[in-house]
Every structure is written in structure tokens, then in C-alpha cells.
Design a protein around this motif. Structure first.
Motif, PDB file in Angstrom:
ATOM      1  N   SER B  33       0.837  -1.202   0.000  1.00 26.24           N
ATOM      2  CA  SER B  33       0.000   0.000   0.000  1.00 26.24           C
ATOM      3  C   SER B  33       0.867   1.245   0.000  1.00 26.24           C
ATOM      4  N   HIS B  47      -3.414   4.137  -2.632  1.00 25.49           N
ATOM      5  CA  HIS B  47      -3.739   2.928  -3.392  1.00 25.49           C
ATOM      6  C   HIS B  47      -3.214   1.724  -2.612  1.00 25.49           C
ATOM      7  N   TYR B  48      -3.766   0.557  -2.921  1.00 27.29           N
ATOM      8  CA  TYR B  48      -3.261  -0.651  -2.310  1.00 27.29           C
ATOM      9  C   TYR B  48      -3.383  -1.820  -3.284  1.00 27.29           C
ATOM     10  N   SER B  49      -2.682  -2.898  -2.935  1.00 28.60           N
ATOM     11  CA  SER B  49      -2.690  -4.093  -3.781  1.00 28.60           C
ATOM     12  C   SER B  49      -2.725  -5.329  -2.889  1.00 28.60           C
ATOM     13  N   THR B  55      -4.857  -4.175  -8.085  1.00 28.44           N
ATOM     14  CA  THR B  55      -4.715  -2.913  -7.349  1.00 28.44           C
ATOM     15  C   THR B  55      -6.097  -2.312  -7.131  1.00 28.44           C
ATOM     16  N   ASP B  56      -6.181  -1.434  -6.153  1.00 31.31           N
ATOM     17  CA  ASP B  56      -7.460  -0.771  -5.880  1.00 31.31           C
ATOM     18  C   ASP B  56      -7.180   0.584  -5.249  1.00 31.31           C
ATOM     19  N   GLN B  57      -8.225   1.423  -5.252  1.00 34.20           N
ATOM     20  CA  GLN B  57      -8.067   2.786  -4.763  1.00 34.20           C
ATOM     21  C   GLN B  57      -8.296   2.869  -3.262  1.00 34.20           C
ATOM     22  N   PRO B  61      -6.995   8.769  -4.153  1.00 27.99           N
ATOM     23  CA  PRO B  61      -6.264   8.219  -5.305  1.00 27.99           C
ATOM     24  C   PRO B  61      -6.017   9.196  -6.452  1.00 27.99           C
ATOM     25  N   ASN B  65      -1.137   6.909 -10.000  1.00 29.08           N
ATOM     26  CA  ASN B  65      -1.367   5.585 -10.583  1.00 29.08           C
ATOM     27  C   ASN B  65      -0.443   4.570  -9.935  1.00 29.08           C
TER      28      ASN B  65
END
Lengths: 112, 115
Positions: B33, B47-49, B55-57, B61, B65
Motif C-alpha cells: 500500500s 492505493h493498495y494491492s 490494485t485498488d483505490q 487516489p 497511478n
């Protein structure tokens, strides 16, 4: 928006005294975590307490959690100058635990 | 182990420039993140993954990117820098995608100034 809010914003004590910081949050959680940040550094994890736990200890740290009041407290006993730092609570909301949400922190100063 | 490594430590950009903040972890963590820390605002999730390719916001965000092509790396791209993006940026990772039991491990931050 911020989930957790720490209180007080700043705290100044003498070495050897206990320090208590509080955190209140708004929505149901899976767990609540406390982190420490020394000036200019990244955050360091201190302790994690799950929503079904009421109290946890780690060395000189004691954390309590009251889910009915949506609040937690961090107690540091016999404080040392090296405990000077900012302390943050962070909550993992139910239904969104991928997004750990931090409060604004309590700045603790321990005077030698 | 190096843990979470962020580069650069400091960066000054002019408005409109783009750049990439690098983050790498060597702990084989699933979750990564990005947070920004501003005075009086605490840390806010950008953002995080939850794993490679996903990935997501987060909360803030816009203007950023991310991509996650490998487990180890999670770069943050500023598309067109604005003064409002002046901040300290932290990358953090954890062992599992859900933070039930896994605390975050933080890098030491990148201090970005946009003039």
C-alpha cells in the motif's frame, strides 16, 4: 475520512511516569493496531488487538479495547526518553479490512 | 533482510512534471500500500494491492497511478505533479491481504516537494 482519532494530540511527561493515549473510532472493526513513529522515520507496529479481545500486553505496553464505546487506550508504563515519538492508532474496518485507516496521532515527549 | 525499501528519499518537482516513487519489499508479502502523511492529517491511503496484478483505490487516489507486476514491487506514479501533492509518502506491506492478523511494515518514506 479518518476512522480513528487519538487524544490527546500532544502529551509531555517526565521519565518514569506512565503515558496514556486514547483512540476513538466510528465503525465496527476487525482489529485495532497501534504504531509508533520516530521523527523522520516510517511507522513501526507495536501491538494488534482483535475485536473479540479486551486487553493485550507487550513489555511496557498495555492496550485495551472497548468495542461498545468504540475506543481503545495505549498505556506506556515507566516511560523513557527513548519513548519520545508520535503514536498512531489504526483500524481495520469490518467489510474493508484491506484498508487500514489511521488516526492523526498523539505526539509524546518524555523529558529526562 | 532489507524489509521495505523506498527510493528516492527526497525529491523536488516542478508543477506538471511526472515521476515514479519506487517501493520494493523482500518479505514475500501479498499486500502492499501507499500512504501520504501531511501535517495535522495523519496518514491517508492512496492505493493498495492485495497481490500481483491486483490494485485498488484508497481514500485519496486522484493524481496517482499504481501497478503491481511482481510481488516485490509497487511503484507509485505521479502523472502531473501539483503543489497539493507536496507530502511525505510511505509504502507499507503486510504478509496477508487482510489485516486480521498481519501488521504493516513501513518504509522510511519519500519526502516530495512540488514547486
Amino acid at each position: 475520512s479518518q476512522q480513528g482519532e487519538e487524544d490527546p494530540q500532544a502529551l509531555s511527561i517526565q521519565e518514569g511516569e506512565n503515558a496514556t493515549m486514547n483512540c476513538s473510532y466510528k465503525t465496527s472493526i476487525n482489529n485495532l493496531q497501534w504504531y509508533r513513529q520516530n521523527s523522520g522515520r516510517g511507522l513501526v507496529h507495536l501491538i494488534l488487538i482483535r475485536s473479540n479481545e479486551r486487553e493485550k500486553h507487550s513489555g511496557r505496553l498495555r492496550v485495551t479495547l472497548d468495542t461498545s464505546k468504540k475506543s481503545s487506550s495505549l498505556l506506556i508504563t515507566a516511560s523513557r526518553a527513548a519513548d519520545t515519538a508520535s503514536y498512531f492508532c489504526a483500524t481495520a474496518p469490518q467489510g474493508g479490512s484491506e484498508k487500514l485507516v489511521f488516526g492523526k496521532g498523539t505526539k509524546l515527549t518524555v523529558n529526562p | 533482510n532489507a524489509g521495505v525499501t523506498q527510493t528516492p528519499k527526497f525529491q523536488v518537482l516542478k508543477t506538471g512534471q511526472s515521476m515514479t516513487l519506487q517501493c520494493a519489499q523482500d518479505m514475500n508479502h501479498e499486500y502492499m500500500s501507499w500512504y501520504r502523511q501531511d501535517p495535522g492529517m495523519g496518514l491517508r491511503l492512496i492505493h493498495y494491492s492485495v497481490g500481483a496484478g491486483i490494485t485498488d483505490q484508497g481514500e485519496v487516489p486522484n493524481g496517482y497511478n499504481v501497478s503491481r507486476s511482481t510481488t516485490e514491487d509497487f511503484p507509485l506514479r505521479l502523472l502531473s505533479a501539483a503543489p497539493s501533492q507536496t507530502s511525505v509518502y510511505f509504502c507499507a506491506s503486510s504478509r496477508t491481504a487482510f489485516t486480521y492478523n498481519s501488521p504493516l511494515h513501513f518504509g522510511n518514506g519519500t519526502r516530495l516537494t512540488v514547486t
